[in-house]
Each structure stands twice: as C-alpha cells, then as structure tokens.
Scaffold this motif. Sequence first.
Motif, short mmCIF file in Angstrom:
data_model
loop_
_atom_site.label_atom_id
_atom_site.label_comp_id
_atom_site.label_asym_id
_atom_site.label_seq_id
_atom_site.Cartn_x
_atom_site.Cartn_y
_atom_site.Cartn_z
N GLN A 72 0.84 -1.19 0.00
CA GLN A 72 0.00 0.00 0.00
C GLN A 72 0.88 1.25 0.00
OE1 GLN A 72 -2.40 0.51 3.55
NE2 GLN A 72 -4.07 1.42 2.38
N ALA A 73 0.42 2.28 -0.67
CA ALA A 73 1.19 3.52 -0.73
C ALA A 73 1.46 4.04 0.68
CB ALA A 73 0.45 4.58 -1.54
N PRO A 74 2.70 4.42 0.99
CA PRO A 74 3.03 4.82 2.36
C PRO A 74 2.35 6.10 2.81
CG PRO A 74 4.88 5.22 0.87
CD PRO A 74 3.86 4.46 0.08
N TRP A 75 1.75 6.83 1.88
CA TRP A 75 1.05 8.06 2.26
C TRP A 75 -0.47 7.84 2.32
CZ3 TRP A 75 4.18 7.76 -2.19
CH2 TRP A 75 3.51 7.47 -3.38
N SER A 76 -0.90 6.59 2.23
CA SER A 76 -2.35 6.34 2.19
C SER A 76 -3.03 6.73 3.50
CB SER A 76 -2.61 4.87 1.88
OG SER A 76 -1.96 4.02 2.82
N GLU A 77 -2.31 6.73 4.62
CA GLU A 77 -2.86 7.16 5.90
C GLU A 77 -2.12 8.41 6.35
OE1 GLU A 77 -2.77 4.06 8.76
OE2 GLU A 77 -3.93 2.64 7.53
N ASP A 78 -2.86 9.48 6.55
CA ASP A 78 -2.28 10.77 6.93
C ASP A 78 -2.76 11.13 8.34
OD1 ASP A 78 -1.22 13.28 7.13
OD2 ASP A 78 -2.34 14.14 5.45
N VAL A 79 -1.82 11.24 9.28
CA VAL A 79 -2.19 11.56 10.66
C VAL A 79 -2.45 13.04 10.85
CG1 VAL A 79 -0.95 9.57 11.60
CG2 VAL A 79 0.24 11.75 11.35
N GLY A 80 -2.15 13.84 9.83
CA GLY A 80 -2.45 15.26 9.90
C GLY A 80 -3.91 15.52 9.58
N SER A 81 -4.28 16.79 9.58
CA SER A 81 -5.67 17.16 9.33
C SER A 81 -5.73 18.30 8.34
CB SER A 81 -6.36 17.57 10.64
OG SER A 81 -5.68 18.68 11.23
N GLN A 82 -6.89 18.49 7.75
CA GLN A 82 -7.12 19.60 6.83
C GLN A 82 -7.70 20.79 7.59
OE1 GLN A 82 -6.00 19.24 3.63
NE2 GLN A 82 -5.28 17.28 4.45
N GLY A 83 -7.86 21.91 6.90
CA GLY A 83 -8.45 23.08 7.51
C GLY A 83 -7.43 24.18 7.74
#
Length: 812
Positions: free
Chosen positions: A202-213
């Motif tokens: 799986q792409a290593p960036w598929s889960e992002d612990v950061g947030s938008q906004g």
Amino acid sequence: MRVPLPWLREYCDPDLDVGGIEERLTMTGTKVEAIHRHGVASTEHFVVGRVLEAGPHPDADRLKVCMVDVGEDDPATIVCGAPNVAGGQTVAVARPGAVMPDGTKLKHAKLRGVVSEGMILAENELEIGSGGEGIMVLDGLLPDSGPRRAGAVPRPGTSLADVLPIAMDVVELEITPNRPDCLGVYGVARELHAATGADLAQAPWSEDVGSQGPVAEASVTVECPDLCPRFTARVFENVTIGPSPTWLKARLSAAGMRTINNVVDITNYAMLLTGQPLHAFDLDRVAGARLTVRRAKEGEQVQTLDGQARTLDGEMVVIDDAEGPTSIAGLMGGARSEVEPDTTRVLLEVATWSGPNIHRSSWALGLRSEASGRFEKGLQPEQCMHAQAIATRLMIELCGADVAPGTIDVGWEAPPAQAIRLREGRVRAILGVAVSVQRQAEILRALDFATEPVKDGLEVSVPALRRDDVTREIDLIEEVARIDGLESLPATLPARRGAAGRLTHAQRVRRAAEDAMVGRGLHEIVGWSFTEPALLDRLRLPAEDAMRRVVALENPLSEGQSIMRPTLLGSLLDAARHNVSRNGPDIAIFESGTVYRASHEGPLADEHHALAVLLSGSLAPRSWRVRPGQADFFAAKALLDALLDRFHLDWSVEPTSWPFLHPGRSAAVLSGGETLGFLGELHPLVAGAWDLERTAAFAIDLGKVAALASPLLAFGAFGPFPALRQDLAVTLPVSVAAGEVLERVRATAGETLDDVSVFDVYTGAQVGEGRRSLALALSFRALDRTLTDEDIAPVRERIVAALGEIGGELRG
C-alpha cells in the motif's frame, strides 16, 4: 537516482536477485545504470559486542583499553580512541579479518604497546550516516531494515548484519525527463510491480495523521500562481532536534544524501520516497509568521543555506517573510530561517513549482540541487500531500513533535482524470502482434491506470502522476508494449514491394571524398558542432565577414559551446594543437561535417556539409634516404587535386585574400563558376594562436561538389597508339599565374593534347628580373595513328603564340 534495494523491496519484493531486478527494470524502460555495493562487501567478522570495562591506556591519554564481550570464551582487548566509549555499552565491533567499506582488511594491531583485537565502530566507518566524534551505542532502540522499533538488546557475538544495515545493494537508475513519477522509491516499486507481477505494498502516504483546515499559527500568500500551482504547509510544535535513527541514516547515505539532523533528514527521506521535495523553516525565525511567494525583484539578494549571497533577477521566485526573502523557491532555503539545534517549532513547506522556471533559475544561478533536479522535470500538485503525510508521521515518531491542527493549502483544484479510448485493433496494428484486452487491463492497472471494458477495447483513466506523460492512445500502447515485453515482439520488416535502400548522389560524393583523404594517409577527426564566439576573433575575422553571421544557441551548455560552428577550421586547429603537444609536430587530419551560418532570408540557418583538411610538419616519415616534404600551399593543393580529380571536375584556384590565411599564399577554389572553398597556408598569427608552426589547410563545400559532379561517368576508350611527349620551357612575367598558362595551352592545343603539367620552375639571372621560367610537360595522342613531330609542330607553334600574348617567350 540511487535506490537502496532493501528499501525498494519493502514495497515490492519479487523473487529475483539484484541482477534479475536490473534486467526487468531495464527491459521495461527504467534503465539501471549501475549496481553499487554500499557498506561492507562481506558481513563476516562484524559482530555485536558489549563493553565490559573501559580503562585508561597506559601510554596514551586519549586512548582507552576496552575489554569487550564478542560472544567467545574470552573477551577481546580492543584499543579505542572514541571519547564516548564506556563500560556496559552494546557496540558494533569489527574483528580481525573484517574488510571495511574502503577495502582495508583488519588485523591484530599494536597501539602504543597494547595489542588491539579489533575495532569498535563509528557510523561513518560503516557508511551509516556522516558519523560524529564517537562510536555507535546500540543500547535501547535498535534499527532493522525498516523504520525503528523497540527491541531487546542483542547478545554479544550476534552478527552485526542482523541488527544494523551494514551492507546493501544500491541500484542507480537513469530516470527519463518524462517520468518524474519514478523519481521516488515508491514510483520505482510500482514499475517493478508491473514488470514482475510481484505484490505492491500500500502507498506509504495512504494514511495521513495530519488534518485539513486552516492553520492558526502561520499564513501563506501566493502572488504568482502561474509559477507556484500549489503551496502546502504544516506547523509542528515541541520539536526536539537531534540525530536521526540508524535506519534512516543508512538509507539516506546509501541513496547518496548527507545526514544533518532528524528534521532535515525527514524532509530528504520523504523526498526520496515520494519524489516530492520539502523544506523545513524554523517558524520562530520566520518574521511575522507569514510567507509570501512572489517573483524576485531585479538585483535582489538571498543568502542561501550554503552561505553564499545570490543575486536574483525578475524571473526567479522567492519565498519571503516580513523581513524580506528567506529562500529561493525550488532551489535552496535561506540561512536566516534554517532549522537550528535550538529549534522547537517547524513550518514544513511542500509546494509545486513551474518546471521550466526552476530549470532556468538553476542554470542562471549555477545552483543545482536534488530539489531542483526534480522540480524541473514537472511534478504534479497531488504529490504535495503525499510528502506531507510521510513527513508528518516521521516528525511525530522521530522528533516527538505535535502537529498543529489544519494544513495550509493554497491554489489547487484537481482537474478531472483524463479518459482515453484504447482500441484492441489499434494495439494489434501498431505492435504487429495481438495483446488480449484482459492483459492490457492487467498491465495498465498495475501502473495505476483505471480501466473499464468497452465494445472495441478499454476506456482508460490516466492517474494524476502521469497526466503530462500519457495524453494519447499511442502512449497507452507504449505502456502495454514495454511491460508486456518489447523483446518478445516479432522481428518483421515493413512491406516495401521491391524497393531497395541506396545512397543518394550527395551521400556517395561525401563518402568518396572521405575515402580519398583516408587513402592519402590522413586521419579523420570528429569535432563538436558547437564552438565559442572567441573563435571568430582568433581567426581574425573582420566585423563584416560572412562567417560572423553565426547561429547562437538559446540555451547553451557553456560559453565555450554557445554558437554553431561557421567553419571546420576551429575543431581541426583544436585537434592539431592537442596532438602536437603530445605526439609531435607532424599533423595530417581532415573533418567532414556540417557548418552553419545565420540566414538573411528566414529563421532557418544556412547550413552545408563541408570537408576540410589541415597539414602541419612533415608530409612523410623522416628517413636517412630523403628529406620529406613540408606542409605548405602546394602540399595542400596536391591533396585537393586528388580529391576533386575523384569527381572529374575542372577546377582552378584564384589568388584571394582570406583573413585567416597567409596574404601571399591563399586562394579561392573555383569550379563551374562556383566558389567551392578556400586553399592556403594559415596566417602566422592564427597558427601561433594554436601553438602551431607553418600550417596549410583547405575547405570545400561538398554540396556544391555533388551538384557539379556527374552521377554517371561516360567511359572513354584508351587510345591504342602511344603518346608523343615533348617539353616546353617558357619565360613569363611573375604576375602570370601558372594556372592561366595551363588554361591557354589546353584551349589552344586542340583535341590531340592529352595532358599538360608544370614540372619545373626557375627564377634567376638567366631569365631576368621580374620573370620566371616554367617547364611544361606536354603529352599528345591520337586515336587513329601514332603522332610524329611533324604532326605536332603546328600545335606547338600555336601554343607558343598563345603564350606570347601574355608575355611568354621560349627559353633558349
């Protein structure tokens, strides 16, 4: 680009050795330039050790004598000079017999009277990071082949390769400019997945612990969206600056990157994994906590991370804060806002920049970096968040940072994916072999394309990272062909219905001319088509000379290669000087190539294929029997005669002044009313500029020669009767050229004259001042009988009379 093989296998691990991986990548279009061994060649004799005690050396203040448990019955005595070695530490040890990365083989060594049975290792001694002033201490968190994890301290004697990445293969790839998606490890893994069928992680960036906004702690304004399509940033607080873990250092070092600290190393790691460069600002050093992306002002200066003050122009892009420019966009950060050991707040910038603009700025400033090399190939805005996701996770794990809520994201709206129809029949027509629709879909899905079956083939959606590269059906066919196996396509020739390839008349003339020079013993050279403007001055060309109408390059590699050559003389003279300084003074060389002049009639250059010869020194090897001739006007003319005689041309020379030729030994070469080129000895000042002695040269336009030379030659029968040969000595004014004399003889003698040539020249008291004697060899022949002196007497009288008209007299 260097890709450590263990890192690549983390995402795609085919059942192939490094040679098999090299073969599959190269055969599918990702060329492997080289395979390197990073670290030690063999892991034998590298073990884990535990320092039992570290006492002072009896005869050296800076050395310590350590007793180290290496898993054997008795501890090893090792002399160590590292300031941080202490009892109780778990360390990396090289035992006698170990071969270090630089090829040194360790042996028992006596240091100031104490025998050392090995070496306690620092990071740089294993090519893991840049090292420091001390040894590696393995206690606590230990690295493995991937990101760090907690683990038990290994027992002494354990192979060091089991706990540290001390040896790995590294593949060096040549990434073509149209494939920036392969500038990251994961992009290469995707290619390997498609080429081998091995699973892709799986792409290593598929889960992002950061947030938008929105982000409260900082703000960004982009004033030039045409040069910065997307700008993202995140803020991290409570950052602890320190060294990176060993696994990270090892991967960066193997990839050719220098390790700095954990924050900078994270930005480089994320770049290598995703292909997208990042930059970390010390947020407390960003004046006003706001950044503005704008075009630079003419003459504006920025001090970059390398300590240099760089002067910018109005086409470059800067990132500034409330106090002015703080970095050069896409090239290098500024010294004022760089991350320091006391940094606690980091603003992590990931942006997309205009590739052509970065390329231009990089060349203008003479500043190349890993970032600029990627940006100039054209990265996609989607990659910004790939890199942000990777870096955010590592900032939390390795720096203990807290990521502030939100993500600054300026200036990007993703366009809809492009859909392209791929017809099964078209694939078969282009490749010459059928590829099933199922196989086409399998290949394209492996390369991250989305496919839907339709009546005549597939409807294909192009992934974001390939939108600039894949725009037509033929591009999809290329993807299918290279993965399915270009090497498996059948070898066929197109049907040409009896047609046969052959050289054109101009090509045959060109080859015959080159063969003629080789047959005369000359060596062919091949020079650059580019040259430097200074060549025109060294050839003494006046401002109005036609050769000064040069074709200038818009994007030259250097000043020395900034114009297209207007003559072959420059490369011949450069080659002559090079060879004279190494092989002696005797030079006989020629070059056949295109020369260029700017045209008055349109944007296209005037260009023609020329052949030029340069002679210097002796014309033959030195011998005790005879003194060899020297290169001069007549030696060059003899070669020219041999060349033009190959094409049965009537030609002549006319004294003409050329600025780079000797004023009394230069001529134009004429034939059929055309000037073919020049002939003569180089002007002494020109020859001296290239450190040459007396030098002769000629150059002709082979295009004009081809136009004058007949493609077919009519055979003339040889006369069955012998020739009658006579000599004729005539005195003439020295102003009368020998060529004019020969032309008058040929014009007067009629059909019986078979040949005429000058075989002797005399000047002196016997012929008077201002005159010279030419001795002519005349050959007469008739096809129906043997000629007699009586037959030739009237012809001889006509010749003498014709020469008398130009001041000639028979010499008694």
